[in-house]
Write an enzyme that holds these catalytic residues in place. Structure first.
Site, PDB file in Angstrom:
ATOM      1  N   GLY A 142     -15.994 -79.925  13.891  1.00  0.00           N
ATOM      2  CA  GLY A 142     -15.832 -78.671  13.906  1.00  0.00           C
ATOM      3  C   GLY A 142     -17.013 -78.109  14.618  1.00  0.00           C
ATOM      4  N   GLU A 187     -23.372 -76.364  11.181  1.00  0.00           N
ATOM      5  CA  GLU A 187     -21.824 -76.389  10.638  1.00  0.00           C
ATOM      6  C   GLU A 187     -21.160 -75.407  11.437  1.00  0.00           C
ATOM      7  OE1 GLU A 187     -20.024 -77.780   8.447  1.00  0.00           O
ATOM      8  OE2 GLU A 187     -20.817 -78.418   6.784  1.00  0.00           O
ATOM      9  N   ASP A 188     -19.914 -75.752  11.582  1.00  0.00           N
ATOM     10  CA  ASP A 188     -18.984 -74.765  12.272  1.00  0.00           C
ATOM     11  C   ASP A 188     -18.884 -73.371  11.337  1.00  0.00           C
ATOM     12  OD1 ASP A 188     -17.401 -76.076  10.416  1.00  0.00           O
ATOM     13  OD2 ASP A 188     -15.853 -76.436  11.545  1.00  0.00           O
ATOM     14  N   ASP A 206     -17.386 -72.206   3.808  1.00  0.00           N
ATOM     15  CA  ASP A 206     -16.243 -71.355   3.335  1.00  0.00           C
ATOM     16  C   ASP A 206     -16.733 -71.280   1.835  1.00  0.00           C
ATOM     17  OD1 ASP A 206     -13.742 -70.168   3.066  1.00  0.00           O
ATOM     18  OD2 ASP A 206     -12.926 -72.232   3.079  1.00  0.00           O
ATOM     19  N   ARG A 223      -9.110 -75.976  19.282  1.00  0.00           N
ATOM     20  CA  ARG A 223     -10.605 -76.465  19.458  1.00  0.00           C
ATOM     21  C   ARG A 223     -11.243 -75.931  20.833  1.00  0.00           C
ATOM     22  NH1 ARG A 223     -12.277 -79.567  15.056  1.00  0.00           N
ATOM     23  NH2 ARG A 223     -11.028 -81.353  14.277  1.00  0.00           N
TER      24      ARG A 223
HETATM   25  P1  5GP Z   1     -15.977 -75.374   2.425  1.00  0.00           P
HETATM   26  O1  5GP Z   1     -16.278 -76.664   2.072  1.00  0.00           O
HETATM   27  O2  5GP Z   1     -17.271 -74.600   2.681  1.00  0.00           O
HETATM   28  O3  5GP Z   1     -14.947 -74.894   1.748  1.00  0.00           O
HETATM   29  O4  5GP Z   1     -15.455 -75.805   3.792  1.00  0.00           O
HETATM   30  C1  5GP Z   1     -15.890 -76.269   5.090  1.00  0.00           C
HETATM   31  C2  5GP Z   1     -15.207 -76.946   6.107  1.00  0.00           C
HETATM   32  O5  5GP Z   1     -13.786 -76.678   5.973  1.00  0.00           O
HETATM   33  C3  5GP Z   1     -15.569 -76.276   7.458  1.00  0.00           C
HETATM   34  O6  5GP Z   1     -16.586 -77.143   8.103  1.00  0.00           O
HETATM   35  C4  5GP Z   1     -14.300 -76.354   8.177  1.00  0.00           C
HETATM   36  O7  5GP Z   1     -14.164 -77.684   8.716  1.00  0.00           O
HETATM   37  C5  5GP Z   1     -13.229 -76.015   7.259  1.00  0.00           C
HETATM   38  N1  5GP Z   1     -12.865 -74.679   7.260  1.00  0.00           N
HETATM   39  C6  5GP Z   1     -13.249 -73.629   6.248  1.00  0.00           C
HETATM   40  N2  5GP Z   1     -12.801 -72.526   6.799  1.00  0.00           N
HETATM   41  C7  5GP Z   1     -12.123 -72.688   7.986  1.00  0.00           C
HETATM   42  C8  5GP Z   1     -11.302 -71.895   8.721  1.00  0.00           C
HETATM   43  O8  5GP Z   1     -11.227 -70.638   8.673  1.00  0.00           O
HETATM   44  N3  5GP Z   1     -10.824 -72.410  10.025  1.00  0.00           N
HETATM   45  C9  5GP Z   1     -10.966 -73.886  10.124  1.00  0.00           C
HETATM   46  N4  5GP Z   1     -10.466 -74.319  11.272  1.00  0.00           N
HETATM   47  N5  5GP Z   1     -11.650 -74.726   9.317  1.00  0.00           N
HETATM   48  C10 5GP Z   1     -12.187 -74.115   8.404  1.00  0.00           C
END
Ligand code: 5GP
Length: 181
Positions: free
Chosen positions: A40, A95-96, A99, A161
């Site tokens: 990402g 990081e992208d 969340d 992407r």
């Molecule tokens: P976390 O572990 O913080 O819940 O999630 C992190 C990963 O979930 C991010 O690096 C990404 O790959 C994916 N992710 C979380 N929210 C989004 C979103 O709104 N859009 C996309 N495309 N990926 C997300």
């Protein structure tokens, strides 16, 4: 049809330029390694490193997050690790989006154990309302609401992407969200 921008390419460019300056200024003197989390972060990483006016190395790791399409389990597998050693380096993890924070928590634990000189986190996007664990995010591009976003590297089942901006996932593509990173 392509979705319309929520955060424009121009707004991203302005913010990324400022983040690059901030990283160069605030990370302590010494060896700096900037680590992009694939997939990402690949576009963000490419723009960010060119905005850091200080010598540094670039490295990448790829992660796969287990769980269903929309809920992060926090169980993360590193599918491709760094090439460079971390010990003694000032690390900036790129990081992208943060969340729930579960993926980042896992990565911070892994990298802390490798004894870097310092460890900072830079995320293009952050969804604070979704956080399930407290994680430090030192450099944040934009705080965003609880919506599934695509573009500028972020995908839905590998689609979108390539968009040069951030958009909401179009309703007709909403069933194909993925968290393969
Ligand atoms: P976390 O572990 O913080 O819940 O999630 C992190 C990963 O979930 C991010 O690096 C990404 O790959 C994916 N992710 C979380 N929210 C989004 C979103 O709104 N859009 C996309 N495309 N990926 C997300």
């Amino acid at each position: 049809m392509l979705p319309s921008p929520l955060i424009s390419a121009e707004a991203i460019a302005t913010r990324v330029a400022a983040m690059g300056q901030e990283i160069a200024r605030t990370v302590p003197a010494g060896d700096l390694t900037v680590v992009g989390v694939l997939r990402g972060a690949f576009i963000f990483m490419a723009d960010l490193v060119r905005a850091i006016p200080r010598e540094h190395r670039c490295d990448f790791l790829a992660v796969r997050s287990y769980g269903d399409a929309t809920i992060s389990s926090g169980v993360v597998q590193i599918t491709s690790d760094l090439l460079l050693p971390v010990e003694g380096q000032h690390l900036v993890l790129v990081e992208d989006i943060v969340d729930t924070g579960l993926t980042l928590k896992y990565l911070l634990d892994v990298f802390t154990a490798r004894r870097p000189a310092s460890l900072r986190v830079c995320a293009l996007l952050s969804k604070p309302s979704r956080r399930r664990v407290v994680v430090p995010v030192d450099f944040v591009g934009f705080e965003v609401p609880d919506e599934f976003l695509v573009g500028y590297g972020l995908d839905a089942a590998q689609r979108f992407r390539h968009l040069p901006y951030i958009a909401r996932l179009p309703a007709d593509a909403a069933s194909v969200g993925t968290r393969l990173g």
